[in-house]
Motif scaffolding. Structure first.
Motif, PDB file in Angstrom:
ATOM      1  N   GLY A   8       0.820  -1.202   0.000  1.00 11.08           N
ATOM      2  CA  GLY A   8       0.000   0.000   0.000  1.00 11.08           C
ATOM      3  C   GLY A   8       0.849   1.245   0.000  1.00 11.08           C
ATOM      4  N   SER A   9       0.522   2.168   0.884  1.00  9.23           N
ATOM      5  CA  SER A   9       1.239   3.432   0.942  1.00  9.23           C
ATOM      6  C   SER A   9       2.120   3.498   2.178  1.00  9.23           C
ATOM      7  CB  SER A   9       0.251   4.600   0.941  1.00  9.23           C
ATOM      8  OG  SER A   9      -0.571   4.533   2.103  1.00  9.23           O
ATOM      9  N   ILE A  10       3.066   4.436   2.151  1.00  2.00           N
ATOM     10  CA  ILE A  10       3.943   4.711   3.288  1.00  2.00           C
ATOM     11  C   ILE A  10       3.728   6.168   3.676  1.00  2.00           C
ATOM     12  CG2 ILE A  10       6.341   4.934   4.037  1.00  2.00           C
ATOM     13  CD1 ILE A  10       7.031   2.715   2.007  1.00  2.00           C
ATOM     14  N   ASN A  11       3.400   6.403   4.940  1.00  2.18           N
ATOM     15  CA  ASN A  11       3.201   7.769   5.421  1.00  2.18           C
ATOM     16  C   ASN A  11       3.882   7.900   6.774  1.00  2.18           C
ATOM     17  OD1 ASN A  11       2.346  10.309   6.144  1.00  2.18           O
ATOM     18  ND2 ASN A  11       0.245  10.013   5.479  1.00  2.18           N
ATOM     19  N   LEU A  12       5.099   8.409   6.745  1.00  7.25           N
ATOM     20  CA  LEU A  12       5.920   8.535   7.948  1.00  7.25           C
ATOM     21  C   LEU A  12       6.313  10.000   8.104  1.00  7.25           C
ATOM     22  CD1 LEU A  12       8.119   5.354   7.390  1.00  7.25           C
ATOM     23  CD2 LEU A  12       6.204   5.603   8.971  1.00  7.25           C
ATOM     24  N   GLY A  13       5.513  10.723   8.869  1.00  7.81           N
ATOM     25  CA  GLY A  13       5.692  12.171   8.960  1.00  7.81           C
ATOM     26  C   GLY A  13       6.490  12.649  10.140  1.00  7.81           C
ATOM     27  N   THR A  14       6.920  11.741  11.023  1.00  5.79           N
ATOM     28  CA  THR A  14       7.665  12.157  12.214  1.00  5.79           C
ATOM     29  C   THR A  14       8.875  11.255  12.427  1.00  5.79           C
ATOM     30  OG1 THR A  14       6.150  10.834  13.584  1.00  5.79           O
ATOM     31  CG2 THR A  14       5.677  13.192  13.385  1.00  5.79           C
ATOM     32  N   LEU A  15       9.696  11.121  11.395  1.00  9.92           N
ATOM     33  CA  LEU A  15      10.880  10.271  11.473  1.00  9.92           C
ATOM     34  C   LEU A  15      12.047  10.974  12.177  1.00  9.92           C
ATOM     35  CD1 LEU A  15      11.001   8.681   7.899  1.00  9.92           C
ATOM     36  CD2 LEU A  15      10.296   7.581  10.031  1.00  9.92           C
ATOM     37  N   ALA A  16      12.917  10.157  12.768  1.00 10.00           N
ATOM     38  CA  ALA A  16      14.184  10.634  13.314  1.00 10.00           C
ATOM     39  C   ALA A  16      15.241   9.592  12.958  1.00 10.00           C
ATOM     40  CB  ALA A  16      14.092  10.839  14.815  1.00 10.00           C
ATOM     41  N   VAL A  17      15.547   9.513  11.672  1.00 11.74           N
ATOM     42  CA  VAL A  17      16.438   8.487  11.126  1.00 11.74           C
ATOM     43  C   VAL A  17      17.804   9.105  10.847  1.00 11.74           C
ATOM     44  CG1 VAL A  17      16.821   6.849   9.256  1.00 11.74           C
ATOM     45  CG2 VAL A  17      14.506   7.243  10.115  1.00 11.74           C
ATOM     46  N   ASP A  18      18.845   8.536  11.447  1.00  9.76           N
ATOM     47  CA  ASP A  18      20.196   9.039  11.219  1.00  9.76           C
ATOM     48  C   ASP A  18      20.875   8.387  10.019  1.00  9.76           C
ATOM     49  OD1 ASP A  18      19.992  10.700  13.446  1.00  9.76           O
ATOM     50  OD2 ASP A  18      20.815   9.180  14.796  1.00  9.76           O
ATOM     51  N   GLY A  19      20.461   7.171   9.678  1.00 12.77           N
ATOM     52  CA  GLY A  19      21.101   6.433   8.593  1.00 12.77           C
ATOM     53  C   GLY A  19      20.405   6.606   7.264  1.00 12.77           C
ATOM     54  N   LYS A  20      20.616   5.628   6.389  1.00 15.95           N
ATOM     55  CA  LYS A  20      20.058   5.668   5.041  1.00 15.95           C
ATOM     56  C   LYS A  20      18.601   5.210   5.063  1.00 15.95           C
ATOM     57  CE  LYS A  20      24.523   4.916   2.835  1.00 15.95           C
ATOM     58  NZ  LYS A  20      25.307   5.047   4.082  1.00 15.95           N
ATOM     59  N   LEU A  21      17.871   5.588   4.031  1.00 17.09           N
ATOM     60  CA  LEU A  21      16.438   5.307   3.955  1.00 17.09           C
ATOM     61  C   LEU A  21      16.115   4.581   2.653  1.00 17.09           C
ATOM     62  CD1 LEU A  21      13.588   5.867   5.226  1.00 17.09           C
ATOM     63  CD2 LEU A  21      13.511   7.899   3.795  1.00 17.09           C
ATOM     64  N   GLN A  22      15.448   3.431   2.773  1.00 13.21           N
ATOM     65  CA  GLN A  22      14.990   2.682   1.604  1.00 13.21           C
ATOM     66  C   GLN A  22      13.475   2.576   1.667  1.00 13.21           C
ATOM     67  OE1 GLN A  22      16.143  -1.415   1.330  1.00 13.21           O
ATOM     68  NE2 GLN A  22      15.528  -1.613  -0.801  1.00 13.21           N
ATOM     69  N   LEU A  23      12.805   2.959   0.572  1.00 10.54           N
ATOM     70  CA  LEU A  23      11.349   2.884   0.479  1.00 10.54           C
ATOM     71  C   LEU A  23      10.972   1.990  -0.693  1.00 10.54           C
ATOM     72  CD1 LEU A  23      10.557   6.709   0.791  1.00 10.54           C
ATOM     73  CD2 LEU A  23      10.489   5.014   2.625  1.00 10.54           C
ATOM     74  N   VAL A  24      10.003   1.108  -0.493  1.00  5.19           N
ATOM     75  CA  VAL A  24       9.500   0.266  -1.579  1.00  5.19           C
ATOM     76  C   VAL A  24       7.986   0.194  -1.472  1.00  5.19           C
ATOM     77  CG1 VAL A  24       9.505  -2.006  -2.653  1.00  5.19           C
ATOM     78  CG2 VAL A  24      11.607  -1.135  -1.593  1.00  5.19           C
ATOM     79  N   THR A  25       7.289   0.671  -2.510  1.00  3.96           N
ATOM     80  CA  THR A  25       5.852   0.458  -2.618  1.00  3.96           C
ATOM     81  C   THR A  25       5.573  -0.177  -3.968  1.00  3.96           C
ATOM     82  OG1 THR A  25       5.193   2.538  -3.691  1.00  3.96           O
ATOM     83  CG2 THR A  25       5.463   2.574  -1.283  1.00  3.96           C
ATOM     84  N   HIS A  26       4.431  -0.854  -4.079  1.00  8.08           N
ATOM     85  CA  HIS A  26       4.075  -1.542  -5.309  1.00  8.08           C
ATOM     86  C   HIS A  26       2.786  -0.952  -5.868  1.00  8.08           C
ATOM     87  CE1 HIS A  26       7.209  -4.481  -4.542  1.00  8.08           C
ATOM     88  NE2 HIS A  26       6.775  -4.556  -3.300  1.00  8.08           N
ATOM     89  N   GLY A  27       2.495  -1.279  -7.129  1.00  3.00           N
ATOM     90  CA  GLY A  27       1.296  -0.731  -7.753  1.00  3.00           C
ATOM     91  C   GLY A  27       1.387   0.771  -7.810  1.00  3.00           C
ATOM     92  N   SER A  28       0.368   1.435  -7.271  1.00  2.75           N
ATOM     93  CA  SER A  28       0.367   2.898  -7.255  1.00  2.75           C
ATOM     94  C   SER A  28       0.558   3.424  -5.841  1.00  2.75           C
ATOM     95  CB  SER A  28      -0.947   3.430  -7.836  1.00  2.75           C
ATOM     96  OG  SER A  28      -2.061   2.918  -7.112  1.00  2.75           O
TER      97      SER A  28
END
Length: 221
Positions: A7-27
């Motif tokens: 589905g979708s990814i909605n992460l509006g309050t992240l505190a990530v120091d490292g690298k970020l990988q996102l994978v979604t399928h379809g739309s």
């Protein structure tokens, strides 16, 4: 942080120091807001991507090796829909210069400050720039024959550089608002069209085909 979801990814309050990988399928869309910078690796978004770095820069990594998978992640950033990249801090930068990038939809950029530069290399994919505001310099590169185009006002506080690597690739930027110099490069018989809201100050440029240049209210030099 690594996320894989249908589905979708909605992460509006992240505190990530490292690298970020996102994978979604379809739309599947993805929205990420990090309290520092954003560093993309091996990400594929089937829909739209909205990315905001609150206090740092936005960047990508070329040829990143995933030690867990023991394999190269391949494309740094592929987005099927429109994408927007925002740095909220003054003079923070956007540097998406991996030649494997494939931003298929329109790309919107937002930086603040005179050193808030933005660079987008879209690999072998055509590069469409939506309405954008870049406080510093803007550098655009596409290796596709359809080249670089705009679909909204592209405001640049510094200089603009646009390059098409593909033979006969075109540049068509008809809604510019550039305060600094403009540098253009096309290969083969690639044409270039630029329309600026004030004058046009050309830096060293090479256009293989035809050049159409319009200064709406100022001089061309």
């Amino acid at each position: 942080l690594k996320l894989s979801i249908n589905g979708s990814i909605n992460l509006g309050t992240l505190a990530v120091d490292g690298k970020l990988q996102l994978v979604t399928h379809g739309s599947g869309n993805a929205t990420v807001v990090n309290d520092a910078g954003l560093h993309f690796v091996g990400s594929t978004v089937g829909g739209a991507l909205s990315a905001t770095a609150t206090t740092g820069n936005i960047s990508d990594t070329q040829n990143y090796f995933d030690s867990l998978r023991k394999s190269n992640l391949g494309t740094s950033l592929a987005v099927a829909g429109p994408s927007s990249f925002t740095t909220s801090a003054s003079n923070a930068t956007i540097t998406l210069d991996d030649t494997t990038n494939a931003l298929t939809g329109a790309v919107a950029l937002s930086t603040r400050g005179t050193s808030g530069n933005a660079t987008v290399d879209n690999g072998t994919t055509a590069l469409g720039i939506a309405a954008s505001t870049v406080g510093g310099n803007l550098n655009l590169t596409s290796g596709h024959a359809s080249g670089i185009t705009d679909s909204g006002t592209v405001t640049v506080g510094g200089n603009l550089s646009a390059t098409t690597d593909a033979n006969n690739g075109v540049i068509n930027l008809g809604t510019l608002a550039v305060d600094g110099a403009v540098a253009l490069k096309t290969n083969g018989t690639g044409n270039a069209t630029v329309v600026n809201d004030t004058g046009l100050n050309f830096a060293a440029s090479t256009v293989g085909g035809n050049l159409a240049a319009t200064a709406t209210t100022g001089n061309i030099i």
